[in-house]
Design an enzyme around this catalytic site. Structure first.
Site, PDB file in Angstrom:
ATOM      1  N   CYS A 170       0.833  -1.211   0.000  1.00 25.34           N
ATOM      2  CA  CYS A 170       0.000   0.000   0.000  1.00 25.34           C
ATOM      3  C   CYS A 170       0.869   1.263   0.000  1.00 25.34           C
ATOM      4  O   CYS A 170       1.841   1.360   0.747  1.00 25.34           O
ATOM      5  CB  CYS A 170      -0.884  -0.033   1.239  1.00 25.34           C
ATOM      6  SG  CYS A 170      -1.948   1.378   1.367  1.00 25.34           S
ATOM      7  N   CYS A 175      -0.614   5.642   7.274  1.00 23.98           N
ATOM      8  CA  CYS A 175      -2.029   5.371   7.557  1.00 23.98           C
ATOM      9  C   CYS A 175      -2.268   4.852   8.969  1.00 23.98           C
ATOM     10  O   CYS A 175      -3.142   5.341   9.670  1.00 23.98           O
ATOM     11  CB  CYS A 175      -2.553   4.384   6.530  1.00 23.98           C
ATOM     12  SG  CYS A 175      -4.116   3.669   6.962  1.00 23.98           S
ATOM     13  N   CYS A 212      -2.747  -0.617   8.965  1.00 23.85           N
ATOM     14  CA  CYS A 212      -1.944  -1.853   8.952  1.00 23.85           C
ATOM     15  C   CYS A 212      -0.615  -1.554   9.641  1.00 23.85           C
ATOM     16  O   CYS A 212      -0.088  -0.468   9.508  1.00 23.85           O
ATOM     17  CB  CYS A 212      -1.623  -2.286   7.527  1.00 23.85           C
ATOM     18  SG  CYS A 212      -3.039  -2.744   6.538  1.00 23.85           S
ATOM     19  N   CYS A 269      -8.810   2.938   2.307  1.00 23.91           N
ATOM     20  CA  CYS A 269      -8.014   1.721   2.197  1.00 23.91           C
ATOM     21  C   CYS A 269      -8.388   0.920   0.945  1.00 23.91           C
ATOM     22  O   CYS A 269      -9.553   0.692   0.676  1.00 23.91           O
ATOM     23  CB  CYS A 269      -8.239   0.864   3.432  1.00 23.91           C
ATOM     24  SG  CYS A 269      -7.247  -0.603   3.413  1.00 23.91           S
ATOM     25  N   TYR A 292     -20.536 -13.398  26.089  1.00 22.80           N
ATOM     26  CA  TYR A 292     -20.152 -12.390  25.081  1.00 22.80           C
ATOM     27  C   TYR A 292     -20.479 -12.947  23.688  1.00 22.80           C
ATOM     28  O   TYR A 292     -19.624 -13.030  22.812  1.00 22.80           O
ATOM     29  CB  TYR A 292     -18.656 -12.037  25.161  1.00 22.80           C
ATOM     30  CG  TYR A 292     -18.157 -11.710  26.549  1.00 22.80           C
ATOM     31  CD1 TYR A 292     -18.194 -10.398  27.025  1.00 22.80           C
ATOM     32  CD2 TYR A 292     -17.644 -12.710  27.376  1.00 22.80           C
ATOM     33  CE1 TYR A 292     -17.725 -10.099  28.296  1.00 22.80           C
ATOM     34  CE2 TYR A 292     -17.182 -12.423  28.645  1.00 22.80           C
ATOM     35  CZ  TYR A 292     -17.219 -11.121  29.101  1.00 22.80           C
ATOM     36  OH  TYR A 292     -16.758 -10.828  30.362  1.00 22.80           O
ATOM     37  N   GLU A 307     -25.157 -11.614  26.181  1.00 16.27           N
ATOM     38  CA  GLU A 307     -24.606 -10.493  25.411  1.00 16.27           C
ATOM     39  C   GLU A 307     -25.243  -9.198  25.908  1.00 16.27           C
ATOM     40  O   GLU A 307     -26.420  -9.154  26.225  1.00 16.27           O
ATOM     41  CB  GLU A 307     -24.923 -10.736  23.924  1.00 16.27           C
ATOM     42  CG  GLU A 307     -24.885  -9.539  23.015  1.00 16.27           C
ATOM     43  CD  GLU A 307     -23.496  -8.934  22.846  1.00 16.27           C
ATOM     44  OE1 GLU A 307     -22.518  -9.675  22.695  1.00 16.27           O
ATOM     45  OE2 GLU A 307     -23.404  -7.690  22.879  1.00 16.27           O
ATOM     46  N   ASP A 313     -15.831 -15.083  24.789  1.00 17.35           N
ATOM     47  CA  ASP A 313     -15.221 -14.373  23.646  1.00 17.35           C
ATOM     48  C   ASP A 313     -15.350 -12.879  23.930  1.00 17.35           C
ATOM     49  O   ASP A 313     -16.104 -12.174  23.265  1.00 17.35           O
ATOM     50  CB  ASP A 313     -15.964 -14.767  22.356  1.00 17.35           C
ATOM     51  CG  ASP A 313     -15.342 -14.122  21.129  1.00 17.35           C
ATOM     52  OD1 ASP A 313     -14.291 -13.466  21.249  1.00 17.35           O
ATOM     53  OD2 ASP A 313     -15.916 -14.275  20.035  1.00 17.35           O
ATOM     54  N   CYS A 320      -9.160 -11.632  21.536  1.00 20.55           N
ATOM     55  CA  CYS A 320      -8.517 -10.763  20.534  1.00 20.55           C
ATOM     56  C   CYS A 320      -7.408  -9.946  21.185  1.00 20.55           C
ATOM     57  O   CYS A 320      -6.898  -9.006  20.597  1.00 20.55           O
ATOM     58  CB  CYS A 320      -9.549  -9.853  19.877  1.00 20.55           C
ATOM     59  SG  CYS A 320     -10.454  -8.838  21.049  1.00 20.55           S
TER      60      CYS A 320
HETATM   61  N1  SAH Z   1     -18.766 -14.257  20.037  1.00 25.13           N
HETATM   62  C1  SAH Z   1     -19.216 -13.221  19.164  1.00 25.13           C
HETATM   63  C2  SAH Z   1     -18.941 -11.801  19.679  1.00 25.13           C
HETATM   64  C3  SAH Z   1     -17.561 -11.519  20.188  1.00 25.13           C
HETATM   65  S1  SAH Z   1     -17.147  -9.813  20.379  1.00 25.13           S
HETATM   66  C4  SAH Z   1     -18.666 -13.395  17.772  1.00 25.13           C
HETATM   67  O1  SAH Z   1     -17.734 -14.164  17.554  1.00 25.13           O
HETATM   68  O2  SAH Z   1     -19.168 -12.742  16.848  1.00 25.13           O
HETATM   69  C5  SAH Z   1     -17.532  -9.469  22.017  1.00 25.13           C
HETATM   70  C6  SAH Z   1     -18.988  -9.232  22.287  1.00 25.13           C
HETATM   71  O3  SAH Z   1     -19.111  -8.961  23.680  1.00 25.13           O
HETATM   72  C7  SAH Z   1     -19.615  -8.061  21.574  1.00 25.13           C
HETATM   73  O4  SAH Z   1     -20.801  -8.492  20.943  1.00 25.13           O
HETATM   74  C8  SAH Z   1     -19.950  -7.068  22.693  1.00 25.13           C
HETATM   75  O5  SAH Z   1     -21.130  -6.332  22.450  1.00 25.13           O
HETATM   76  C9  SAH Z   1     -20.126  -7.989  23.860  1.00 25.13           C
HETATM   77  N2  SAH Z   1     -19.887  -7.435  25.210  1.00 25.13           N
HETATM   78  C10 SAH Z   1     -19.055  -6.464  25.590  1.00 25.13           C
HETATM   79  N3  SAH Z   1     -19.062  -6.314  26.920  1.00 25.13           N
HETATM   80  C11 SAH Z   1     -19.935  -7.229  27.408  1.00 25.13           C
HETATM   81  C12 SAH Z   1     -20.372  -7.597  28.727  1.00 25.13           C
HETATM   82  N4  SAH Z   1     -19.908  -6.965  29.798  1.00 25.13           N
HETATM   83  N5  SAH Z   1     -21.265  -8.588  28.845  1.00 25.13           N
HETATM   84  C13 SAH Z   1     -21.739  -9.250  27.750  1.00 25.13           C
HETATM   85  N6  SAH Z   1     -21.373  -8.943  26.495  1.00 25.13           N
HETATM   86  C14 SAH Z   1     -20.475  -7.953  26.321  1.00 25.13           C
END
Ligand code: SAH
Length: 451
Positions: free
Chosen positions: A72, A78, A81, A158, A310, A331, A379, A406
């Site tokens: 790029c 930028c 990346c 991008c 999550y 969630e 997650d 992540c």
């Molecule tokens: N497992 C899903 C989302 C993962 S991202 C997937 O793979 O698509 C993390 C998620 O946690 C998001 O949707 C966000 O809105 C949610 N989140 C953030 N803080 C939270 C909390 N305290 N309790 C429950 N969910 C939460």
């Protein structure tokens, strides 16, 4: 440090958690974006903060063999990346190392074998979502990113992480906005400040949200119709108002101007409805790899009660439901829960239940009421799991825990806490969800070894 020492030669000996090169000067680590391990570089020191010095790369005196020419043209300014200068196989190696280092340094884990990062055959054009800053300077409208750590806008959107269709759409927008005399936000004027684009990788459909600095006395229907006519893949144009300049890009309410206000996309055998506010992984191909790993680690036999904390729009929950007795997804975002319920119907999955609320509150309450899951999947966002959630896992003692993360730093912190409560790390699998960037995604299996 005196002024003559502001520019020095530095040998890069390792990497930071986000892929910057690290060298040592007078016993202190110096972080240099764009420098690779083994390289001798000339750097200019920035200000020291909390014992950390950021150096600006001035010259590569001796280059590493893994160095490649970034694809790029705006890569160096930028900030979107961070790793285009590193050969892709070496990027995968680096990400494995970042996870391994975090587990050792933050988690205190020794001798954990982190698997090789699962990468992409073609690590470009993978993003299904992006937001772009709209601005007008000297009469010219542009869409772009902010330069990292500054407020200067890079005058180019991008082109390498998005599909050709999205790139062409973005290219066509400045002229269209001009022709329709759409107000553009500035420090003093109200107007469009950002544009969010979401693409369904499986269907090629695109949804566009125009994010306004405040309610405008402007009718967007003509431009919305023209965008959809010129780009048949665009299935909906929406507006959203967000007066805040910092923080989340999207404000509260989404208004459909033309077409649809949501997308359908597919991961593996499942179809998902995605609303603009809902989280959806940005890289469809690697999401399938990641979810398959989560399913493998969950090792379900069909009799288990599973909690997916999550859960977003219920993606992992649906992936697991087919092989479990029941899955409960938790969630915090209300729209995501609505999407999750719709997704269960769409995929004809009936053994799932979704609960809206903070996972840190909901799970302890469920455990208090006697819920006894055999498998828990988490997650969380970058900040990791809240302590009450981890404590309720330790209290209820599921056989297996699958942690999708992540952020290796918070992952290591949380695994350490779980390890003190009788869990052992069994598998650590980084998955390259964000090629060319310093971000690292990881799927971990822990199992209970002690009561
Ligand atoms: N497992 C899903 C989302 C993962 S991202 C997937 O793979 O698509 C993390 C998620 O946690 C998001 O949707 C966000 O809105 C949610 N989140 C953030 N803080 C939270 C909390 N305290 N309790 C429950 N969910 C939460």
């Amino acid at each position: 440090m005196n002024s003559q020492e502001r520019v020095i030669e530095l040998l890069i000996t390792g990497y930071s958690h986000d892929g910057k090169g690290v060298g040592r000067y007078a016993g202190k680590p110096v972080f240099v974006a764009g420098a690779l391990r083994g390289e001798l570089v000339r750097v200019e020191f920035g200000r020291e903060r909390k014992g950390i010095i950021n150096g600006q790369l001035l010259e590569i005196i001796e280059a590493a063999p893994e160095r490649v020419t970034p694809v790029c043209s705006v890569f160096s300014s930028c900030g979107g990346c961070q790793l285009q200068h590193l050969d892709y196989q070496a990027q995968l190696q680096m990400k494995r190392e970042i996870v391994s280092n975090a587990l050792q340094r933050i988690g205190g884990f020794k001798d954990i074998d982190v698997h090789l990062t699962l990468g992409m055959a073609e690590p470009w054009a993978y993003r299904n979502k992006g937001h772009f800053r709209v601005s007008k300077a000297e009469g010219n409208i542009s869409l772009g990113f902010y330069e990292e750590a500054s407020h200067k806008q890079v005058q180019e959107s991008c082109r390498h992480l998005f599909s050709q269709a999205v790139v062409e759409l973005l290219d066509s927008l400045p002229d269209l906005l001009e022709q329709h005399q759409v107000p553009i936000a500035s420090d003093v004027d109200a107007g469009i400040r950002h544009i969010m684009v979401r693409e369904s990788s499986s269907r090629g459909e695109i949804l566009m949200v125009l994010i306004l600095s405040e309610p405008l006395n402007y009718d967007f229907s003509a431009i919305a119709r023209e965008i959809c006519k010129n780009n048949p893949r665009v299935v909906g144009v929406c507006t959203n108002i967000n007066p805040r300049k910092a923080g989340p890009i999207l404000g509260r309410d989404i208004e459909i101007v033309y077409g649809k206000g949501e997308l359908l996309d597919t991961i593996g055998p499942y179809t998902f409805r995605i609303s603009p506010h809902s989280f959806f992984q940005v890289n469809n191909h690697q999401t399938e790899v990641l979810y398959s790993k989560a399913l493998e680690y969950a090792a379900l036999k069909g009799e288990e009660l599973v909690v997916d904390a999550y859960c977003g729009i219920g993606t992992i929950s649906l992936y697991l439901a087919n092989q479990a007795k029941k899955v409960i997804g938790v969630e915090v975002v209300a729209e995501a829960i609505q999407d999750a319920e719709e997704n269960a119907r769409l995929n004809k999955v009936s053994n799932v239940e979704f609960i809206q609320g903070e996972a840190e509150k909901v799970l302890p309450e469920l455990v208090e009421k006697g819920l006894q899951p055999q498998v828990v999947v988490v997650d969380p966002p970058r900040k990791g799991c809240g302590q009450p959630l981890l404590d309720s896992i330790l209290q209820v003692k599921p056989e297996r825990l699958v942690y999708v993360s992540c952020n290796p730093a918070t992952l290591a912190r949380d695994l350490k806490h779980l390890a003190t409560g009788g869990y052992q790390v069994q598998e650590v699998q980084p998955v390259d969800m964000f090629p060319q960037t310093g971000h690292v995604e990881c799927c971990v299996l822990m199992s209970r070894v002690k009561d």
